[in-house]
Scaffold this active site. Structure first.
Site, short mmCIF file in Angstrom:
data_model
loop_
_atom_site.label_atom_id
_atom_site.label_comp_id
_atom_site.label_asym_id
_atom_site.label_seq_id
_atom_site.Cartn_x
_atom_site.Cartn_y
_atom_site.Cartn_z
CB SER A 146 3.90 -13.41 30.17
OG SER A 146 2.63 -13.93 29.81
CE1 TYR A 159 5.59 -14.51 25.20
CE2 TYR A 159 3.78 -15.43 26.48
CZ TYR A 159 4.57 -14.35 26.13
OH TYR A 159 4.35 -13.12 26.69
#
Length: 250
Positions: A146, A159
């Site tokens: 990501s 995350y």
């Protein structure tokens, strides 16, 4: 075989988290380019429908239920792909979760789930397939990180930490595979259409994500990046690809 690169031949590609989003889009794209795809996820109804869709379009696909947090299950998944197709050329470590919340919300169960899926899931994929790839003398790991692997934002600390870990693991694996037989690619999407945001339980984080996702890439854009890396000649190792919506600040 179509695509932006030149593939040596059709490959056997095992994809985790293949029931929706980037995983499903990648399965469609790679199958359309002539690769044989083996799909894994927990939602077998979706896997069955996607497999039927790919076969109906002239592609080759099969599936098996998969929980990436269970190493024995991941090992069985990779073994099933090898037994069906005779080899495993590419593993796409795509399964992931994104339950955002501020740290002081103390959602420890969500932190544990994030680590189990996003970090252990990738390690399990590597551990399950690396011996096979070593024995074959070739292979390719594609792990989905990501833009959160490069920056941290409020509510996303855990995350982002998990995606920093995927980046570190991928780089470590790349350095350990310098004989050139096994390629390693990290694909880091910016905001992309997916079901990840559906798992955000914290109300404030869920509301903030609505505006963040106002402009999002289609999952097919990330599938295209993966297809590009897979299609390169054996001597070309595409290490990192970051894909963001045009004009995005993150």
């Amino acid at each position: 075989m179509t695509g932006t690169g030149t593939a040596d031949a059709a490959k056997v590609v095992a994809i985790t988290g293949a029931s929706s989003g980037i995983g499903a889009a990648t399965a469609r794209r790679l199958a359309a380019e002539g690769h044989r795809v083996f799909l894994g996820a927990r939602r077998t109804d979706r896997l069955d429908a996607l497999t039927r869709e790919i076969i109906a379009a002239g592609g080759s696909a099969a599936f098996r239920r998969l929980d990436v947090t269970d190493f024995a299950d991941v090992n069985a998944f990779v073994s099933a792909a090898r037994e069906r197709y005779g080899r495993v050329d590419v593993v796409v470590n795509n399964a992931g979760v994104m339950p955002l919340s501020p740290l002081d919300a103390l959602r420890v169960d969500e932190w544990d789930r994030t680590i189990d899926v996003n970090v252990r899931g990738v390690l399990h994929g590597i551990a399950a397939a690396l011996p096979t790839m070593r024995a074959q003398g070739s292979g390719h790991f594609v792990s989905i990180a990501s833009v959160g692997a490069y920056e941290v934002s409020p509510t996303a600390a855990v995350y982002c930490a998990s995606k920093f870990a995927v980046r570190a693991i991928s780089e470590g694996l790349r350095q350990e595979c310098r004989d050139g037989s096994i390629r390693v690619t990290l694909v880091s999407p910016g905001v992309t259409e997916s079901e990840l945001a559906d798992g955000i339980g914290d109300p404030a984080a869920r509301e903030a994500m609505k505006s963040y996702r106002a402009v999002a890439l289609p999952a097919s854009a990330i599938a295209g990046a993966i297809a590009y890396a897979v299609a390169q000649p054996a001597q070309v190792d595409v290490n990192e690809i970051v894909v963001r919506p045009a004009g995005s600040a993150q």
